[in-house]
Design a protein around this motif. Structure first.
Motif, mmCIF file in Angstrom:
data_model
loop_
_atom_site.group_PDB
_atom_site.id
_atom_site.type_symbol
_atom_site.label_atom_id
_atom_site.label_comp_id
_atom_site.label_asym_id
_atom_site.label_seq_id
_atom_site.Cartn_x
_atom_site.Cartn_y
_atom_site.Cartn_z
ATOM 1 N N PHE B 38 -16.998 -5.044 13.366
ATOM 2 C CA PHE B 38 -16.298 -4.119 12.476
ATOM 3 C C PHE B 38 -14.876 -4.632 12.277
ATOM 4 O O PHE B 38 -14.112 -4.745 13.235
ATOM 5 N N SER B 39 -14.508 -4.969 11.043
ATOM 6 C CA SER B 39 -13.161 -5.463 10.744
ATOM 7 C C SER B 39 -12.305 -4.335 10.185
ATOM 8 O O SER B 39 -12.669 -3.715 9.177
ATOM 9 N N LEU B 40 -11.189 -4.079 10.821
ATOM 10 C CA LEU B 40 -10.279 -3.055 10.306
ATOM 11 C C LEU B 40 -9.719 -3.486 8.952
ATOM 12 O O LEU B 40 -9.480 -4.668 8.713
ATOM 13 N N ALA B 41 -9.514 -2.493 8.086
ATOM 14 C CA ALA B 41 -9.024 -2.775 6.736
ATOM 15 C C ALA B 41 -7.880 -1.819 6.404
ATOM 16 O O ALA B 41 -7.680 -0.802 7.078
ATOM 17 N N ASP B 42 -7.127 -2.164 5.365
ATOM 18 C CA ASP B 42 -6.051 -1.285 4.904
ATOM 19 C C ASP B 42 -6.590 0.135 4.719
ATOM 20 O O ASP B 42 -7.645 0.339 4.111
ATOM 21 N N GLY B 43 -5.846 1.100 5.219
ATOM 22 C CA GLY B 43 -6.215 2.497 5.002
ATOM 23 C C GLY B 43 -7.087 3.094 6.083
ATOM 24 O O GLY B 43 -7.364 4.301 6.060
ATOM 25 N N ASP B 44 -7.532 2.289 7.030
ATOM 26 C CA ASP B 44 -8.339 2.838 8.121
ATOM 27 C C ASP B 44 -7.463 3.702 9.029
ATOM 28 O O ASP B 44 -6.311 3.367 9.306
ATOM 29 N N VAL B 45 -8.035 4.808 9.488
ATOM 30 C CA VAL B 45 -7.374 5.670 10.463
ATOM 31 C C VAL B 45 -8.145 5.558 11.771
ATOM 32 O O VAL B 45 -9.350 5.809 11.800
ATOM 33 N N ILE B 46 -7.457 5.155 12.838
ATOM 34 C CA ILE B 46 -8.090 5.052 14.150
ATOM 35 C C ILE B 46 -7.655 6.259 14.970
ATOM 36 O O ILE B 46 -6.454 6.485 15.168
ATOM 37 N N SER B 140 3.130 6.380 21.794
ATOM 38 C CA SER B 140 1.829 5.784 22.136
ATOM 39 C C SER B 140 1.066 5.414 20.863
ATOM 40 O O SER B 140 0.516 4.310 20.755
ATOM 41 N N ALA B 141 1.032 6.335 19.898
ATOM 42 C CA ALA B 141 0.317 6.062 18.650
ATOM 43 C C ALA B 141 0.940 4.862 17.931
ATOM 44 O O ALA B 141 0.225 3.997 17.401
ATOM 45 N N GLY B 142 2.268 4.807 17.925
ATOM 46 C CA GLY B 142 2.956 3.690 17.263
ATOM 47 C C GLY B 142 2.651 2.352 17.912
ATOM 48 O O GLY B 142 2.428 1.340 17.228
ATOM 49 N N GLN B 143 2.618 2.349 19.248
ATOM 50 C CA GLN B 143 2.324 1.095 19.958
ATOM 51 C C GLN B 143 0.888 0.647 19.725
ATOM 52 O O GLN B 143 0.628 -0.543 19.507
ATOM 53 N N ILE B 144 -0.046 1.593 19.761
ATOM 54 C CA ILE B 144 -1.453 1.235 19.516
ATOM 55 C C ILE B 144 -1.600 0.699 18.098
ATOM 56 O O ILE B 144 -2.283 -0.297 17.855
ATOM 57 N N ARG B 145 -0.925 1.363 17.163
ATOM 58 C CA ARG B 145 -1.017 0.934 15.759
ATOM 59 C C ARG B 145 -0.529 -0.504 15.598
ATOM 60 O O ARG B 145 -1.197 -1.336 14.974
ATOM 61 N N GLN B 146 0.632 -0.794 16.181
ATOM 62 C CA GLN B 146 1.198 -2.130 15.991
ATOM 63 C C GLN B 146 0.326 -3.199 16.653
ATOM 64 O O GLN B 146 -0.023 -4.215 16.043
ATOM 65 N N ARG B 147 -0.073 -2.962 17.890
ATOM 66 C CA ARG B 147 -0.842 -3.965 18.627
ATOM 67 C C ARG B 147 -2.230 -4.153 18.022
ATOM 68 O O ARG B 147 -2.742 -5.276 17.934
ATOM 69 N N PRO B 183 -3.816 -5.558 8.663
ATOM 70 C CA PRO B 183 -4.199 -4.355 7.915
ATOM 71 C C PRO B 183 -3.216 -3.210 8.130
ATOM 72 O O PRO B 183 -2.688 -3.033 9.227
ATOM 73 N N ASP B 184 -2.996 -2.456 7.081
ATOM 74 C CA ASP B 184 -2.098 -1.303 7.143
ATOM 75 C C ASP B 184 -2.910 -0.091 7.593
ATOM 76 O O ASP B 184 -3.511 0.614 6.780
ATOM 77 N N ILE B 185 -2.930 0.113 8.898
ATOM 78 C CA ILE B 185 -3.745 1.178 9.471
ATOM 79 C C ILE B 185 -2.861 2.320 9.952
ATOM 80 O O ILE B 185 -1.636 2.201 9.998
ATOM 81 N N ALA B 186 -3.492 3.436 10.264
ATOM 82 C CA ALA B 186 -2.796 4.564 10.894
ATOM 83 C C ALA B 186 -3.513 4.882 12.202
ATOM 84 O O ALA B 186 -4.700 4.582 12.357
ATOM 85 N N VAL B 187 -2.772 5.447 13.142
ATOM 86 C CA VAL B 187 -3.361 5.797 14.441
ATOM 87 C C VAL B 187 -3.002 7.242 14.788
ATOM 88 O O VAL B 187 -1.855 7.682 14.595
ATOM 89 N N GLY B 207 -0.195 12.692 18.703
ATOM 90 C CA GLY B 207 0.664 11.612 18.257
ATOM 91 C C GLY B 207 0.121 11.012 16.975
ATOM 92 O O GLY B 207 -1.095 10.927 16.795
ATOM 93 N N VAL B 208 1.004 10.642 16.068
ATOM 94 C CA VAL B 208 0.598 10.116 14.766
ATOM 95 C C VAL B 208 1.510 8.957 14.396
ATOM 96 O O VAL B 208 2.728 9.054 14.552
ATOM 97 N N ALA B 209 0.924 7.869 13.903
ATOM 98 C CA ALA B 209 1.722 6.740 13.411
ATOM 99 C C ALA B 209 1.068 6.163 12.161
ATOM 100 O O ALA B 209 -0.146 5.953 12.125
ATOM 101 N N GLY B 210 1.867 5.938 11.134
ATOM 102 C CA GLY B 210 1.380 5.256 9.944
ATOM 103 C C GLY B 210 0.893 6.145 8.825
ATOM 104 O O GLY B 210 0.579 5.660 7.748
#
Lengths: 287, 287
Positions: B38-46, B140-147, B183-187, B207-210
């Motif tokens: 599964f490849s993450l893509a722009d707009g995916d929310v994790i 936490s959400a921001g760190q997960i998003r970036q990594r 990819p420009d994702i949100a977490v 927590g919310v990021a992106g």
């Protein structure tokens, strides 16, 4: 992608006309699905916004016909509210939970605790036309479920004639099961409620038919073998929230199909319908 | 099926190991996604469950190290609760909202109003091991998003070398935007909360990021041209609820990808993160 848990998909039902009193909402939903070439299948959950259900049922009041009491008029004018709307909210209210700063949070005569007794003036189909909650949202959900399944069965390859039953148009068996070729679907009538402590509105399930609204994990051991003793998930509310992601307020998309969620069927020994999601006032610390 | 609104899909992230303190959670998530092809893509929310975030961050306490006060011990024994757990709940509490019948509803030191200060003993990874909320869920959400975005960019065809940046492994630009191939994702870091008036638990976004956690429709006209003046949708909470449909409590699926939801990016003039979902106590009728 391999997965032992099915991927869930959420499909907006588009192309519905403005709904008017007396409209055959299940028929209009089936027609919209047909134009989308979308065939309902076993396990599909159809989430329908309360507003179109109420409109089809004629649950609406013209504000010009509402005469506020002098007391209501004073309170409404103090808070810059429409006195006729406030009067209507109080008429639909069984018990006021909070009445402060122009806001009325109350228990409606149906038992829901929400703002303004669930009455809505937006997208109501006319100026100063108020849309009330459906008289019995569980009954509404059940009727939509039965009619929609019948229509889907009739349009499916083979049609209802391929089934075992004799009566045409009576696709759903009384026990809640469905005849051959009639998909076993669930229906949720959803509305938009606020909540204490958190900003913003989310969806809740007012009426539920064909699925257990609560997922009771209390007897399930967790991965460490510890019993999850306080875990009951309001899956019907979570399904309503999921559907809202494609429904939106502006686009005229008042319904969605959720496919791939393995819901549990209602069980006789458990409380059923949207009514099961209303907390017993005796057990509620915030009434 | 033709549709102008994209169909949304919800994909469970399966095959994660038991998470331990110090684990690289974004790396483990990326690995699980890789094994799922599964490849993450722009707009995916994790959406990631709070519990695994807390576990990776080491936000846990062994109950044997907690010494309850005599008063706490008396109250806990009166209601058949573990006094060490009650003591821990009170330590994580900024203000008690209700303390009745053995239940503690409080505002945690992070500002969330919930039962037991969000502390959980189930699936904690050990007997009498308590998992606390993350210290700062937005961080936490921001760190997960970036990594996670970095890892996805590194594994995507072309890799990070195809991007404009010089520093390998620094895929995310400081402003929140991402470089090419990342990819420009949100977490969302989500948790399971109860609520007044309704039975059962639903998910909320801690927590919310992106992405913008609130969808503000207040300036949008409805289909009759009436302004929707009180309509702010808590989309981050609705996304968390949607993810829960594939996550469940029993199967070890603590995360999901939501694809196809057209979220709004955070805007500078609006409150951001999960903190924006916490109602100002001054504006709350139920504190």
């Amino acid at each position: 992608m391999t997965s032992t848990i099915p991927v869930i998909s959420i499909h907006p039902i588009e192309g519905l006309p403005e709904i008017l009193p007396g409209d055959d909402l299940p028929g209009l939903l089936a027609g919209a699905l047909g134009r989308m070439s979308f065939s309902l299948a076993d396990g599909d959950v159809i989430v329908v916004a309360q507003k179109v259900v109420s409109k089809a049922e004629g649950a609406r009041v013209a504000l010009e016909a509402v005469e506020p009491t002098p007391e209501t008029r004073r309170w409404a004018e103090q808070w810059d509210k429409d006195p006729r709307m406030v009067e209507l909210v109080l008429r639909e209210t069984r018990r006021i939970v909070r009445r402060e700063r122009g806001l009325i949070i109350s228990e409606t005569r149906h038992g829901f605790v929400c703002a303004n007794a669930g009455i809505d003036l937006s997208n109501s189909g006319g100026k100063d036309l108020a849309i009330l909650l459906p008289e019995d949202s569980d009954r509404s959900a059940g009727q939509i479920r039965q009619r929609l399944a019948e229509k889907a069965g009739a349009e499916a390859p083979g049609g209802p004639e391929a089934g075992a039953g004799a009566g045409a148009g009576a696709g759903a068996a009384p026990g809640g099961g469905f005849r051959k070729n009639t998909p076993d679907i669930a229906v949720i009538v959803s509305d938009t409620f606020g909540r204490p402590w958190r900003v913003g509105l989310t969806q809740v399930a007012l009426g539920v038919a064909g699925l257990a609204p609560l997922l009771d994990l209390r007897d399930s051991p967790d991965v460490d073998g510890r019993t999850l003793h306080a875990t009951i998930i309001a899956v019907a509310d979570e399904l309503a929230c999921a559907a809202d992601l494609v429904c939106g307020k502006i686009a005229r998309v008042p319904a969605a199909v959720i496919r791939g969620y393995r819901f549990e069927r209602p069980r006789e020994e458990q409380p059923a319908g949207g009514a099961a999601l209303i907390r017993d006032p005796e057990m509620d610390l915030f009434r």
